[in-house]
Design an enzyme around this catalytic site. Structure first.
Site, PDB file in Angstrom:
ATOM      1  N   SER A  91      70.172 -64.986 -17.204  1.00  0.00           N
ATOM      2  CA  SER A  91      68.966 -64.557 -16.502  1.00  0.00           C
ATOM      3  C   SER A  91      68.935 -65.193 -15.123  1.00  0.00           C
ATOM      4  CB  SER A  91      67.715 -64.943 -17.311  1.00  0.00           C
ATOM      5  OG  SER A  91      66.550 -64.329 -16.775  1.00  0.00           O
ATOM      6  N   ASN A  92      67.771 -65.210 -14.490  1.00  0.00           N
ATOM      7  CA  ASN A  92      67.582 -65.810 -13.171  1.00  0.00           C
ATOM      8  C   ASN A  92      66.158 -66.350 -13.089  1.00  0.00           C
ATOM      9  OD1 ASN A  92      65.762 -63.633 -12.012  1.00  0.00           O
ATOM     10  ND2 ASN A  92      67.590 -62.417 -12.509  1.00  0.00           N
ATOM     11  N   PRO A  93      65.845 -67.138 -12.056  1.00  0.00           N
ATOM     12  CA  PRO A  93      64.526 -67.805 -12.000  1.00  0.00           C
ATOM     13  C   PRO A  93      63.393 -66.956 -11.442  1.00  0.00           C
ATOM     14  CG  PRO A  93      66.227 -69.029 -10.770  1.00  0.00           C
ATOM     15  CD  PRO A  93      66.739 -67.656 -11.009  1.00  0.00           C
TER      16      PRO A  93
END
Length: 400
Positions: free
Chosen positions: A214-216
């Site tokens: 995923s990513n932030p």
């Protein structure tokens, strides 16, 4: 309807000025961002510091205040007038009412009235005999003739010790009137009657039941765009990944997790008049999925990946007549060059580009600096994500 709205609260020099502090808090509890402007006389009843502390903004009183550079003050009425969705003056004295009726601008409040591009709501408050005087009645007719909104005072015990019509209406009545004005103004917005689809937040591409790529992304920028579209009159659907932020009221929301789920939902809503692809979609997903948790001792030292669907590219290939497609690009280098390439290759109408390297931008930040790119446009916007979202959409749809 007040959630996310920008309200200027004007306070004039009447005894009811103390009630304006209560009204300010009520607007804030409804989700509005409030700035206060006061007449010099109003400061004799309630201190500037009170409204500054409550609103968390500087309070505007004088056009040329002391101990402040002229360049930062004398045009404030213009910037505030452009900023606001609604201007409420409560209480509004007979003196200020007369100035508004005849276009006099001798303080910051009355100057801001002339500069405002939003609806104006006046709550006249004074002694009963003053309110019934022919001059005041004529001024009330005059301000209404200019298509301003008026909330008449209520009857009751007045500061003079007399009974009559002149009291400031109850806070709930002012809120209800403000809601009604905002609701009507939405029907005249540039996106009135349009269906707008917005995507926001991250996607998660699972390796096994407990691990994912995923990513932030916080979803803040996409949510701000959705709010801005709603305020401009659109019927908005927000498709979002896993986020931990409040979602706007008045918007249909659909929660997804993976890029494939997002693609399915976008296809289901692909007939929208405007599509804003602000989600941080994972470009890759694991080539295979393990239905059971992978144990350390059984784990491979490499992870096979495959590309996810290019959703913005798919929308561009459909090229629905009249549809406006707005993509986002986040880069760590060659920002404008990469964004222009994306604009052309994806058949998008606009690209909103921002860099991870900026101090006032990034996934978790409440602020952002973006570059809006069109076929013949390039413009930079900075500020809170709510401000940037609104300014970007205003630029796009004021240029149509």
């Amino acid at each position: 309807m007040l959630s996310g709205k920008r309200i200027i609260l004007g306070v004039t020099g009447g005894i009811a000025a103390y009630k304006a502090a209560i009204l300010l808090r009520a607007f804030q509890k409804s989700g509005a961002d409030v700035r206060v402007t006061m007449t010099p006389s109003a400061t004799q009843f309630v201190g500037v510091e009170t409204f500054s502390a409550l609103s968390k903004h500087d309070v505007a009183v004088n056009i040329f205040p002391e101990n402040r550079p002229t360049s930062e003050s004398w045009t404030q009425h213009i910037s505030w007038g452009e900023w606001a969705d609604l201007f409420v003056i409560a209480p509004c004295t007979a003196n200020t009412l007369a100035k508004i009726a005849h276009g006099i601008s001798d303080n910051m409040l009355t100057a801001t009235v002339l500069a405002a591009r939003c609806p104006l709501l006046l709550c006249p408050t004074m002694d009963g005999e003053m309110y019934q005087s022919p001059a005041v009645q004529q001024n009330l007719k005059e301000v209404q003739r200019h298509e301003n909104h008026l909330l008449e005072p209520t009857e009751g015990y007045l500061a003079s010790g007399l009974e009559g019509k002149g009291r400031l209406p109850e806070t709930d009545d002012i809120l209800q009137k403000s809601n009604s004005i905002i609701s009507k103004s939405r029907t005249n917005g540039p996106l009135a009657g349009k269906k707008v689809l917005v995507t926001a937040g991250p996607t998660r591409e699972h390796i096994d039941p407990v691990r994912f790529i995923s990513n932030p992304s916080s979803g803040k920028m996409g949510t701000a765009m959705a709010e801005a579209a709603l305020q401009m009159g659109a019927d908005v659907t927000l498709i979002h990944g896993p986020v931990n932020i409040p979602l706007p009221e008045g918007i249909d929301t659909v929660e997804i997790e993976s890029a494939e789920e997002l693609f399915k939902q976008v296809k289901d809503h692909a007939d929208a008049d405007v599509v804003i692809m602000a989600a941080a979609v994972s470009d890759f997903r694991p080539a295979s999925y393990n239905s059971q948790k992978t144990k350390k001792e059984d784990a491979e030292f490499s992870l096979g990946l495959t590309q996810t669907t290019d959703i913005l590219g798919w929308l561009g290939r459909q090229d629905l007549p009249g549809q406006i497609r707005i993509g986002f690009a986040m880069e760590t280098e060659n920002l404008l060059e990469n964004a222009k390439t994306k604009l052309n290759h994806k058949n998008a109408d606009w690209i909103v580009a921002n860099s991870l390297n900026g101090d006032q931008s990034g996934f978790e930040s409440d602020k952002n600096t973006v570059h809006l790119l069109g076929t013949e446009t390039e413009q930079t916007f900075s500020g809170t994500k709510q401000d940037v979202g609104r300014e970007v959409l205003e630029k796009i749809f004021n240029s149509q």
